[in-house]
Write a protein that holds these residues in place. Structure first.
Motif, mmCIF file in Angstrom:
data_model
loop_
_atom_site.group_PDB
_atom_site.id
_atom_site.type_symbol
_atom_site.label_atom_id
_atom_site.label_comp_id
_atom_site.label_asym_id
_atom_site.label_seq_id
_atom_site.Cartn_x
_atom_site.Cartn_y
_atom_site.Cartn_z
ATOM 1 N N LEU A 182 -24.678 3.829 -53.388
ATOM 2 C CA LEU A 182 -25.969 3.224 -53.069
ATOM 3 C C LEU A 182 -27.074 4.267 -53.109
ATOM 4 O O LEU A 182 -28.156 4.030 -53.657
ATOM 5 C CB LEU A 182 -25.902 2.577 -51.681
ATOM 6 N N ALA A 183 -26.829 5.431 -52.531
ATOM 7 C CA ALA A 183 -27.827 6.493 -52.487
ATOM 8 C C ALA A 183 -27.144 7.800 -52.116
ATOM 9 O O ALA A 183 -26.061 7.812 -51.521
ATOM 10 C CB ALA A 183 -28.921 6.171 -51.471
ATOM 11 N N VAL A 184 -27.815 8.893 -52.462
ATOM 12 C CA VAL A 184 -27.356 10.228 -52.074
ATOM 13 C C VAL A 184 -28.527 10.934 -51.393
ATOM 14 O O VAL A 184 -29.620 11.012 -51.964
ATOM 15 C CB VAL A 184 -26.880 11.051 -53.282
ATOM 16 N N ILE A 185 -28.287 11.430 -50.185
ATOM 17 C CA ILE A 185 -29.360 12.048 -49.409
ATOM 18 C C ILE A 185 -29.024 13.499 -49.113
ATOM 19 O O ILE A 185 -27.991 13.781 -48.476
ATOM 20 C CB ILE A 185 -29.572 11.330 -48.059
ATOM 21 N N PRO A 186 -29.854 14.430 -49.549
ATOM 22 C CA PRO A 186 -29.682 15.810 -49.094
ATOM 23 C C PRO A 186 -30.036 15.898 -47.599
ATOM 24 O O PRO A 186 -31.040 15.340 -47.161
ATOM 25 C CB PRO A 186 -30.690 16.595 -49.943
ATOM 26 N N LEU A 187 -29.194 16.546 -46.833
ATOM 27 C CA LEU A 187 -29.387 16.634 -45.389
ATOM 28 C C LEU A 187 -29.790 18.052 -44.990
ATOM 29 O O LEU A 187 -29.196 19.030 -45.458
ATOM 30 C CB LEU A 187 -28.111 16.230 -44.650
ATOM 31 N N MET A 244 -33.485 15.561 -45.524
ATOM 32 C CA MET A 244 -34.595 16.168 -46.235
ATOM 33 C C MET A 244 -35.452 15.028 -46.792
ATOM 34 O O MET A 244 -35.040 13.866 -46.791
ATOM 35 C CB MET A 244 -34.101 17.108 -47.323
ATOM 36 N N LYS A 245 -36.632 15.355 -47.290
ATOM 37 C CA LYS A 245 -37.640 14.327 -47.534
ATOM 38 C C LYS A 245 -37.545 13.649 -48.901
ATOM 39 O O LYS A 245 -38.564 13.298 -49.506
ATOM 40 C CB LYS A 245 -39.044 14.932 -47.365
ATOM 41 N N PHE A 246 -36.331 13.472 -49.409
ATOM 42 C CA PHE A 246 -36.202 12.703 -50.648
ATOM 43 C C PHE A 246 -34.798 12.132 -50.719
ATOM 44 O O PHE A 246 -33.862 12.608 -50.057
ATOM 45 C CB PHE A 246 -36.512 13.552 -51.885
ATOM 46 N N VAL A 247 -34.664 11.093 -51.524
ATOM 47 C CA VAL A 247 -33.404 10.370 -51.664
ATOM 48 C C VAL A 247 -33.128 10.173 -53.144
ATOM 49 O O VAL A 247 -34.036 9.883 -53.929
ATOM 50 C CB VAL A 247 -33.482 8.993 -50.959
ATOM 51 N N PHE A 248 -31.863 10.350 -53.529
ATOM 52 C CA PHE A 248 -31.469 10.143 -54.925
ATOM 53 C C PHE A 248 -30.747 8.806 -55.079
ATOM 54 O O PHE A 248 -30.051 8.341 -54.167
ATOM 55 C CB PHE A 248 -30.521 11.253 -55.395
ATOM 56 N N GLU A 249 -30.924 8.219 -56.273
ATOM 57 C CA GLU A 249 -30.154 7.048 -56.666
ATOM 58 C C GLU A 249 -29.476 7.318 -58.010
ATOM 59 O O GLU A 249 -29.873 8.230 -58.757
ATOM 60 C CB GLU A 249 -31.060 5.817 -56.795
ATOM 61 N N ILE A 250 -28.446 6.528 -58.293
ATOM 62 C CA ILE A 250 -27.809 6.585 -59.613
ATOM 63 C C ILE A 250 -28.675 5.782 -60.578
ATOM 64 O O ILE A 250 -28.963 4.608 -60.324
ATOM 65 C CB ILE A 250 -26.394 5.987 -59.576
ATOM 66 N N SER A 294 -19.797 8.462 -63.758
ATOM 67 C CA SER A 294 -20.067 8.694 -65.171
ATOM 68 C C SER A 294 -21.448 9.285 -65.427
ATOM 69 O O SER A 294 -21.686 9.853 -66.493
ATOM 70 C CB SER A 294 -19.926 7.380 -65.945
ATOM 71 N N THR A 295 -22.381 9.180 -64.489
ATOM 72 C CA THR A 295 -23.751 9.619 -64.755
ATOM 73 C C THR A 295 -23.834 11.137 -64.896
ATOM 74 O O THR A 295 -23.036 11.882 -64.292
ATOM 75 C CB THR A 295 -24.687 9.155 -63.628
ATOM 76 N N THR A 296 -24.802 11.589 -65.660
ATOM 77 C CA THR A 296 -25.024 13.026 -65.822
ATOM 78 C C THR A 296 -26.292 13.485 -65.117
ATOM 79 O O THR A 296 -26.666 14.649 -65.223
ATOM 80 C CB THR A 296 -25.125 13.387 -67.315
ATOM 81 N N THR A 297 -26.946 12.567 -64.425
ATOM 82 C CA THR A 297 -28.150 12.948 -63.688
ATOM 83 C C THR A 297 -28.369 11.950 -62.550
ATOM 84 O O THR A 297 -27.641 10.963 -62.419
ATOM 85 C CB THR A 297 -29.388 12.973 -64.611
ATOM 86 N N LEU A 298 -29.331 12.243 -61.737
ATOM 87 C CA LEU A 298 -29.752 11.354 -60.654
ATOM 88 C C LEU A 298 -31.252 11.125 -60.783
ATOM 89 O O LEU A 298 -31.939 11.863 -61.490
ATOM 90 C CB LEU A 298 -29.441 11.979 -59.287
ATOM 91 N N THR A 299 -31.739 10.116 -60.110
ATOM 92 C CA THR A 299 -33.169 9.853 -60.129
ATOM 93 C C THR A 299 -33.681 9.767 -58.695
ATOM 94 O O THR A 299 -32.944 9.359 -57.781
ATOM 95 C CB THR A 299 -33.487 8.545 -60.884
ATOM 96 N N LEU A 300 -34.922 10.172 -58.482
ATOM 97 C CA LEU A 300 -35.509 10.101 -57.152
ATOM 98 C C LEU A 300 -35.824 8.654 -56.802
ATOM 99 O O LEU A 300 -36.432 7.927 -57.597
ATOM 100 C CB LEU A 300 -36.795 10.931 -57.082
ATOM 101 N N SER A 301 -35.428 8.236 -55.636
ATOM 102 C CA SER A 301 -35.739 6.881 -55.180
ATOM 103 C C SER A 301 -37.239 6.770 -54.928
ATOM 104 O O SER A 301 -37.849 7.643 -54.299
ATOM 105 C CB SER A 301 -34.967 6.568 -53.897
ATOM 106 N N GLN A 302 -37.836 5.690 -55.391
ATOM 107 C CA GLN A 302 -39.271 5.491 -55.258
ATOM 108 C C GLN A 302 -39.638 4.491 -54.177
ATOM 109 O O GLN A 302 -40.789 4.431 -53.752
ATOM 110 C CB GLN A 302 -39.844 4.999 -56.598
#
Length: 627
Positions: free
Chosen positions: A71-76, A103-109, A142-150
């Protein structure tokens, strides 16, 4: 505790607002066990680790988690609190995730390869480290990158789809999340002035920047039809006008001397308009919030709405519906029904609450085991509510007159500060970036913070534990309902004022046994507890999970365990070992405790009656090293 420095560029107000709401949403999903989350430590980064949140249908026994399961990946920035009984071999399962862990950002696949933006390039090393962790056994990503959640809505929509949530409900919740972001963005762009110790009580009430620390709808403002939706900046909710209507007495339920207490308001409005408010024979005048006039017109054909010239300026407290009336009321204030949904509830006044408040104030409060020098109950003196057979309609025409201690506090040598304001930051003005409690009380060392918290916790428990221990009565002591009383010269905490009875929890049998008083309430009221364990559950949420947790975290005394050591010491001093509360809260076997589930309640359409889930028992938390 060392300070974690985030070297990334400052976020825009839009991005900050999106993160503020997203972080609270993810916090609820994990802590309420709606979605499972595992932790992977990192080295060489500002992030101490990552939290990988799984979709709601990702079972723990699934052999391989794939991209669609994330669902999401969060740096802590700090290590979260783990489940004591986690079973996922991939990583430690998180039991309590707080927005301040993040931390102040969240990643999504991404739905493809994702966009190679400058922001993503800035995080490329971190993304590589995350993808490396997601190549561990048990993963097939399978993904090779992540995107910042908006936006929180993208994460919410993925979660809702995964659990097959009914579409209309999912969209309704999404709109509330969007509202929270919209109003939070405005708050960031128009921050209140940093309050000083010398600031008035109402200035502290109106100094809120973010609001509730974990509720996903922390800044939601939904104006219910027939009210038109209002955008931030188009209305000043802290400076409304008081309007007046009248309704036949036979169509109202009046408790105690409501008409007498409202008379000064009617006189003041008449004086301001240079005209008399004409009251038909058999009618009762009711003060209403200016926004509620539309609801009155729509729902009550028996109501006479007086012209706008009969208005009085108000100053709203944090809740918006509780207001003081400058130059008219000195020792009283008003609680008004308003058809606005803030966080999880429509801010009207139910017939049950209108009935209970004045009776509880007059009959129960004087008999409770409470130290009057430490805690003051803001009593509800009188009320009115429409007698409409449908309580969901009746609640739109209601008002309560309540004691107000703000206007006379300086005469008693006290400064009153609503506790929510103590933990807020992000104000304009000198040092507005600091939490108010640190700035105002000059808590610039760990020792000062420990000493300040030690005093606060001791007085807090002296104020609110006795009535629960003896009488089975738990006040809803969350920070919005608690007003701290400080000595105006020394800044030393003297005690608290507790207000609002909507979230009380009372065990009638214990109250009767210890005071001889039979609780007078309308059958079905949500304040009635079936047993004492239910009372302890309500108190745990408001005191431990909500009030003290946020204060301890803001003071920097959470991750090192110092704040919780203070809490344990004072609980052990205030709770007899043979009392049931000692076993309920302090027993080493109580690894978890029922916590209030905001998101589960919203998904079930509940707000008065609570849903609870097993949260890690914070009372036993000893810090990151012990974790």
């Amino acid at each position: 505790m060392s300070t974690i420095i985030d070297s990334s560029p400052p976020l825009t107000s839009k991005d900050r607002a999106a993160f503020a709401t997203t972080a609270r949403l993810l916090s609820c999903l994990v802590t309420e066990s709606l979605a499972r989350a595992v932790y992977y430590p990192l080295t060489g980064f500002e992030a101490t680790g990552i939290c990988v949140i799984l979709s709601g249908n990702a079972a723990v026994d699934k052999p391989l988690y794939q991209s669609q399961d994330i669902l999401a990946v969060i740096p802590l920035s700090q290590v979260p609190i783990f489940k004591h009984d986690g079973t996922d071999h991939r990583g430690r399962e998180i039991g309590l995730l707080d927005p301040l862990d993040m931390m102040k950002f969240v990643f999504e696949i991404p739905n493809g390869e994702g966009l190679k933006t400058d922001a993503m390039a800035e995080h490329s090393d971190l993304i590589d480290a995350i993808l490396s962790a997601l190549a561990s056994p048990g993963w097939a990503v399978s993904t090779t990158t992540l995107t910042l959640s908006q936006s929180p809505t993208s994460i919410w929509s993925k979660f809702a789809d995964a659990i097959s949530l009914e579409s209309a409900l999912s969209m309704d919740i999404a709109s509330e999340l969007e509202s929270a972001v919209k109003w939070q963005k405005y708050s960031y762009e128009h921050p209140p002035q940093a309050p000083l110790f010398e600031s008035s009580s109402v200035e502290w009430e109106q100094s809120i920047v973010e609001g509730h620390p974990t509720h996903p709808m922390h800044k939601t403002r939904r104006f219910l039809p027939p009210l038109q939706d209002l955008s931030p900046g188009s209305i000043d909710l802290y400076h409304p006008q008081l309007r007046f209507v009248s309704v036949p007495r036979e169509n109202l339920k009046i408790t105690y001397e409501f008409e007498e207490l409202v008379r000064p308001l009617v006189d003041a409005a008449s004086k301001a308009a240079d005209a008399l408010i004409e009251i038909p024979e058999g009618h009762v005048v009711i003060p209403v919030h200016e926004l509620q006039v539309v609801h009155i017109h729509d729902k009550f054909s028996d109501a006479i709405i007086y012209p706008e010239k009969f208005s009085i300026p108000l100053l709203a407290q944090q809740s918006i519906r509780s207001v003081i009336v400058p130059n008219v009321y000195r020792e009283h204030s008003l609680k008004l029904g308003v058809g606005i949904k803030l966080t999880s509830a429509v801010r009207t006044i139910s017939p049950e609450s209108a009935y209970l408040g004045p009776r509880f104030s007059a009959k129960v409060v004087p008999a409770l085991n409470m130290d009057q020098n430490v805690v003051t109950v803001a009593k509800e003196l009188a009320s009115v509510v429409h007698a409409h057979s449908n309580g969901e309609i009746a609640k739109h025409c209601a008002a309560i007159v309540r004691e107000a201690h703000e206007n006379t506090s300086e005469e008693r040598g006290e400064r009153l500060i609503v506790c929510t304001a103590l933990v807020e930051s992000g104000h304009s003005g000198c040092d507005g970036h600091l939490p108010a409690v640190i700035r105002v009380f000059n808590l610039d060392t760990e020792r000062k913070k420990v000493e300040w918290l030690d005093k606060f916790v001791d007085v807090f428990f002296k104020a609110f534990l006795p009535s629960m221990l003896t009488n089975g009565v738990a006040f809803e002591c969350h920070p919005q309902n608690c007003v701290a009383r400080f000595d105006i010269k020394t800044k030393v905490l003297k005690g608290f004022i507790i207000r609002d009875f909507g979230g009380l929890r009372v065990h009638p049998a214990t109250l009767r046994e210890t005071t001889g008083i039979e609780l007078d309430f309308i059958e079905g009221h949500s304040i009635v507890a079936p047993d004492l364990e239910d009372v302890y559950t309500r108190m745990y949420h408001t005191v431990i999970h909500n009030h003290l947790q946020q204060l301890i975290r803001v003071l920097g005394l959470h991750y090192n365990g110092l704040g919780w050591a203070i809490v344990r010491r004072h609980l052990e001093a205030h709770i007899p070992r043979d009392h049931a509360l000692y076993a309920a809260w302090l027993s080493p076997d109580r690894k978890t405790f029922p916590g209030k589930c905001f998101l589960r309640m919203r998904m079930s359409g509940m707000y008065r009656f609570h849903l609870h889930g097993p949260f890690p028992n914070l009372i036993h938390y000893c810090g990151v090293n012990m974790e």
